[in-house]
Motif scaffolding. Structure first.
Motif, PDB file in Angstrom:
ATOM      1  N   ALA B  81      -8.822  35.951 -31.918  1.00  0.00           N
ATOM      2  CA  ALA B  81      -9.049  35.653 -30.503  1.00  0.00           C
ATOM      3  C   ALA B  81      -7.913  36.172 -29.618  1.00  0.00           C
ATOM      4  N   ALA B  82      -8.307  36.618 -28.419  1.00  0.00           N
ATOM      5  CA  ALA B  82      -7.354  37.100 -27.420  1.00  0.00           C
ATOM      6  C   ALA B  82      -7.601  36.352 -26.107  1.00  0.00           C
ATOM      7  N   PRO B  83      -6.564  36.216 -25.273  1.00  0.00           N
ATOM      8  CA  PRO B  83      -6.747  35.512 -23.992  1.00  0.00           C
ATOM      9  C   PRO B  83      -7.878  36.098 -23.148  1.00  0.00           C
ATOM     10  N   SER B  84      -8.152  37.399 -23.295  1.00  0.00           N
ATOM     11  CA  SER B  84      -9.233  38.026 -22.523  1.00  0.00           C
ATOM     12  C   SER B  84     -10.610  37.510 -22.941  1.00  0.00           C
ATOM     13  N   GLN B  85     -10.663  36.793 -24.044  1.00  0.00           N
ATOM     14  CA  GLN B  85     -11.939  36.231 -24.497  1.00  0.00           C
ATOM     15  C   GLN B  85     -12.163  34.806 -23.992  1.00  0.00           C
ATOM     16  N   THR B  86     -11.259  34.335 -23.173  1.00  0.00           N
ATOM     17  CA  THR B  86     -11.475  33.062 -22.491  1.00  0.00           C
ATOM     18  C   THR B  86     -12.671  33.229 -21.572  1.00  0.00           C
ATOM     19  N   SER B  87     -13.694  32.395 -21.787  1.00  0.00           N
ATOM     20  CA  SER B  87     -14.939  32.581 -21.054  1.00  0.00           C
ATOM     21  C   SER B  87     -15.876  31.431 -21.386  1.00  0.00           C
ATOM     22  N   VAL B  88     -17.030  31.451 -20.738  1.00  0.00           N
ATOM     23  CA  VAL B  88     -18.127  30.570 -21.127  1.00  0.00           C
ATOM     24  C   VAL B  88     -19.161  31.437 -21.828  1.00  0.00           C
ATOM     25  N   TYR B  89     -19.554  31.033 -23.017  1.00  0.00           N
ATOM     26  CA  TYR B  89     -20.480  31.818 -23.833  1.00  0.00           C
ATOM     27  C   TYR B  89     -21.846  31.142 -23.846  1.00  0.00           C
ATOM     28  N   PHE B  90     -22.849  31.935 -23.539  1.00  0.00           N
ATOM     29  CA  PHE B  90     -24.225  31.443 -23.543  1.00  0.00           C
ATOM     30  C   PHE B  90     -25.047  32.194 -24.564  1.00  0.00           C
ATOM     31  N   CYS B  91     -25.837  31.437 -25.279  1.00  0.00           N
ATOM     32  CA  CYS B  91     -26.827  32.005 -26.181  1.00  0.00           C
ATOM     33  C   CYS B  91     -28.188  31.890 -25.507  1.00  0.00           C
ATOM     34  N   ALA B  92     -29.072  32.810 -25.807  1.00  0.00           N
ATOM     35  CA  ALA B  92     -30.427  32.761 -25.261  1.00  0.00           C
ATOM     36  C   ALA B  92     -31.400  33.290 -26.292  1.00  0.00           C
ATOM     37  N   SER B  93     -32.670  32.951 -26.115  1.00  0.00           N
ATOM     38  CA  SER B  93     -33.702  33.481 -27.004  1.00  0.00           C
ATOM     39  C   SER B  93     -34.957  33.775 -26.206  1.00  0.00           C
ATOM     40  N   SER B  94     -35.779  34.672 -26.747  1.00  0.00           N
ATOM     41  CA  SER B  94     -37.061  34.976 -26.105  1.00  0.00           C
ATOM     42  C   SER B  94     -38.092  35.271 -27.183  1.00  0.00           C
ATOM     43  N   LEU B  95     -39.363  35.148 -26.793  1.00  0.00           N
ATOM     44  CA  LEU B  95     -40.458  35.321 -27.742  1.00  0.00           C
ATOM     45  C   LEU B  95     -40.437  36.680 -28.419  1.00  0.00           C
ATOM     46  N   GLY B  96     -40.389  37.727 -27.613  1.00  0.00           N
ATOM     47  CA  GLY B  96     -40.341  39.080 -28.143  1.00  0.00           C
ATOM     48  C   GLY B  96     -41.603  39.513 -28.857  1.00  0.00           C
TER      49      GLY B  96
END
Lengths: 109, 116
Positions: B81-96
């Motif tokens: 991990a690096a400080p530049s990876q400080t963030s909010v991470y979202f996962c998503a899904s779709s039918l496809g």
């Protein structure tokens, strides 16, 4: 590269005033476009998709292919509409979404 | 249906540490995605998957790896991990599945990651 542009970072209006959040996209055939809303510290939720042409929570959005725009509108803003709004466009056939930078809507009492 | 869930909700890492974020969906969706959300940048796609056993790079893949061993799960790994990876991470899904609404994405609640 395909792009979605939301020119306003912040839009501040008074309760009862009309609202228009702008979204422009780079042209690519038949676009598939969405508006997502994110209330404070919550997950993104789908608000509208252009193919359904429905109105959700009083919001509507019309696709203007000539101007490559998909602006979100509401005639009378409510305080509970305060949130971050993202315009998004499908890229390719993998369902990838390209998001705009987002517009924070602040509705003042 | 729980929809899309993410664990953990919050995490603080020191530079150089590793961690894995887990995303799970119970909607039998084919496609899954990982995004990061940073102020003024919108959401940017890190990696995505169009089916079990497949992964592909998104817009900002460097420093991250993913795996989709089971259809319902999509893991995001940070090896160092690096400080530049400080963030909010979202996962998503779709039918496809090619239907009219197949590209609508359903999002998880997010993971707030701070790297010091």
């Amino acid at each position: 590269a395909q792009r979605v542009t939301q020119p306003e970072k912040l839009l501040s209006v008074f309760k009862g005033a009309p609202v228009e959040l702008k979204c422009n996209y780079s042209y690519s055939g038949s676009p598939e476009l969405f508006w997502y809303v994110q209330y404070s510290r919550q997950r993104l939720q789908l608000l509208l998709r252009h193919i359904s042409r429905e109105s959700i929570k009083g919001f509507t959005a019309d696709l203007n292919k000539g101007e490559t725009s998909f602006h979100l509108k509401k005639p009378f803003a409510q305080e509970e509409d305060s949130a971050m709004y993202y315009c998004a466009k499908v890229q390719g056939n993998t369902g990838k979404l390209i998001f705009g930078q987002g517009t924070t809507l602040q509705v003042k009492p | 249906n729980a929809g899309v869930t993410q664990t953990p909700k919050f995490r603080v890492l020191k530079t150089g540490q590793s961690m894995t974020l887990l995303c799970a969906q119970d909607m039998n969706h084919e496609y899954m995605y990982w995004y990061r959300q940073d102020p003024g940048m919108g959401l940017r796609l890190i990696h995505y998957s169009v089916g079990e056993g497949t992964t592909a790079k998104g817009e900002v893949p460097d420093g991250y790896n993913v795996s989709r061993l089971k259809k319902q799960n999509f893991l995001l790994g940070l090896e160092s991990a690096a400080p530049s990876q400080t963030s909010v991470y979202f996962c998503a899904s779709s039918l496809g599945d090619g239907r009219e609404d197949s590209y609508e994405q359903y999002f998880g609640p997010g993971t707030r990651l701070t790297v010091t």
